[in-house]
Design a protein around this motif. Structure first.
Motif: not given
Length: 297
Positions: A154-177
């Motif tokens: 649920r935390l990831l779902e909430l975070l995706h809903a609350h973060l703007d696209k730029a912050d979400w994309d930056a987070r995903q890029q860091m995690l993918e690395k």
């Protein structure tokens, strides 16, 4: 949460975690490889006396995540640590690695270990979600619970809903690395964690046994989305308390996600309180007073 203190990176629920070297062990745990239903899981038992305290690690972690806690707990109760399938010293499971597999694995390994219930279950991060679901499915096996900064899908779902696209994309890029260094078992647990939210919701309220919820409160502005993530995690913890108001929450002001490493004394203290209540036959409620970690000057 992001941890970068050691070259051996392990994925936690939505980032990477590190298992730090533990404290000196007064008694060397007795290791054994136990059948979990077609494959063998590494386990270690130390200490003596009841209740048996069962430690469940977070996503992608092996039992070394408890190195600062389990040896101290073994001084006043029997402890049981294990590595889930494909992690640490355990063999891979032959089938898919999902939440049901992880829950069935724990139940089978405990049954085959010969250690009798009821247990005190201690779970960190995704391990906290496993503990909550396990306590619902096998309530008669549970003497008490210690939830160490639990997280679920649920935390990831909430975070995706609350973060703007730029912050979400930056987070995903860091995690993918970071995930490029993850093992197949760690990646499988990350995928499995996404289904954990609904299973946790369906497991509430928790059984009326002594329970302590430890919540890390520090924020990491350097990791995309973390300040928001901490706020949303606190919201979910408050919802857990509302559904199970007898739970005692302990805030760890000098810890983020890894309370067992940042403030191991808080986890040890929580386990001691819960274990003591099970021994004295106290009413099934949580300790009225818990000592909180003092903020650093």
């Amino acid at each position: 949460m992001l941890r970068t203190l050691h070259p051996r990176a392990l994925i936690v629920l939505f980032a990477i975690g590190i298992a730090l070297p533990g404290l000196a062990v007064a008694q060397k745990p007795a290791g054994a490889n136990i059948d979990a239903g077609g494959y063998r899981v590494f386990t270690a038992v130390s200490g003596s006396g009841s209740p048996t305290v069962v430690f469940v690690a977070g996503l992608g972690e092996d039992s070394s995540t408890w190195d600062k806690v389990a040896p101290e707990v073994a001084k006043f109760s029997r402890t049981f640590v294990y590595d889930r399938a494909g992690l640490g010293k355990s063999q891979d499971a032959p089938g898919p690695k999902d939440m049901d597999q992880m829950l069935n694995e724990l139940h089978t390994v405990l049954r085959n270990s010969g250690l009798k219930p009821p247990y005190v279950l201690v779970g960190h991060s995704l391990g906290g979600a496993i503990v909550e679901i396990y306590a619902h499915r096998y309530a008669d096996e549970i003497a008490g619970l210690v939830l160490v900064d639990p997280e679920d899908g649920r935390l990831l779902e909430l975070l995706h809903a609350h973060l703007d696209k730029a912050d979400w994309d930056a987070r995903q890029q860091m995690l993918e690395k970071m995930m490029a260094a993850a093992s197949p078992a760690q990646k499988a647990e990350l995928e499995a964690s996404k289904e954990s939210g609904k299973l946790v919701e369906n497991s509430l309220p928790l059984p009326a046994v002594p329970t302590v919820l430890l919540t890390g409160t520090l924020k990491d502005p350097g990791f995309p989305g973390n300040p928001m993530e901490q706020d949303l995690k606190m919201q979910l913890h408050k919802e857990l308390l509302a559904q199970s108001p007898e739970i005692k929450q302990v805030l760890a002001p000098n810890s983020r996600h890894y309370v067992q490493e940042d403030a191991p004394e808080l986890v040890i203290q929580a386990i001691r309180h819960v274990a003591d209540q099970t021994r004295t036959g106290s009413p099934k409620r949580n300790p009225a007073v818990m000592t909180k970690e003092k903020p650093q000057a």
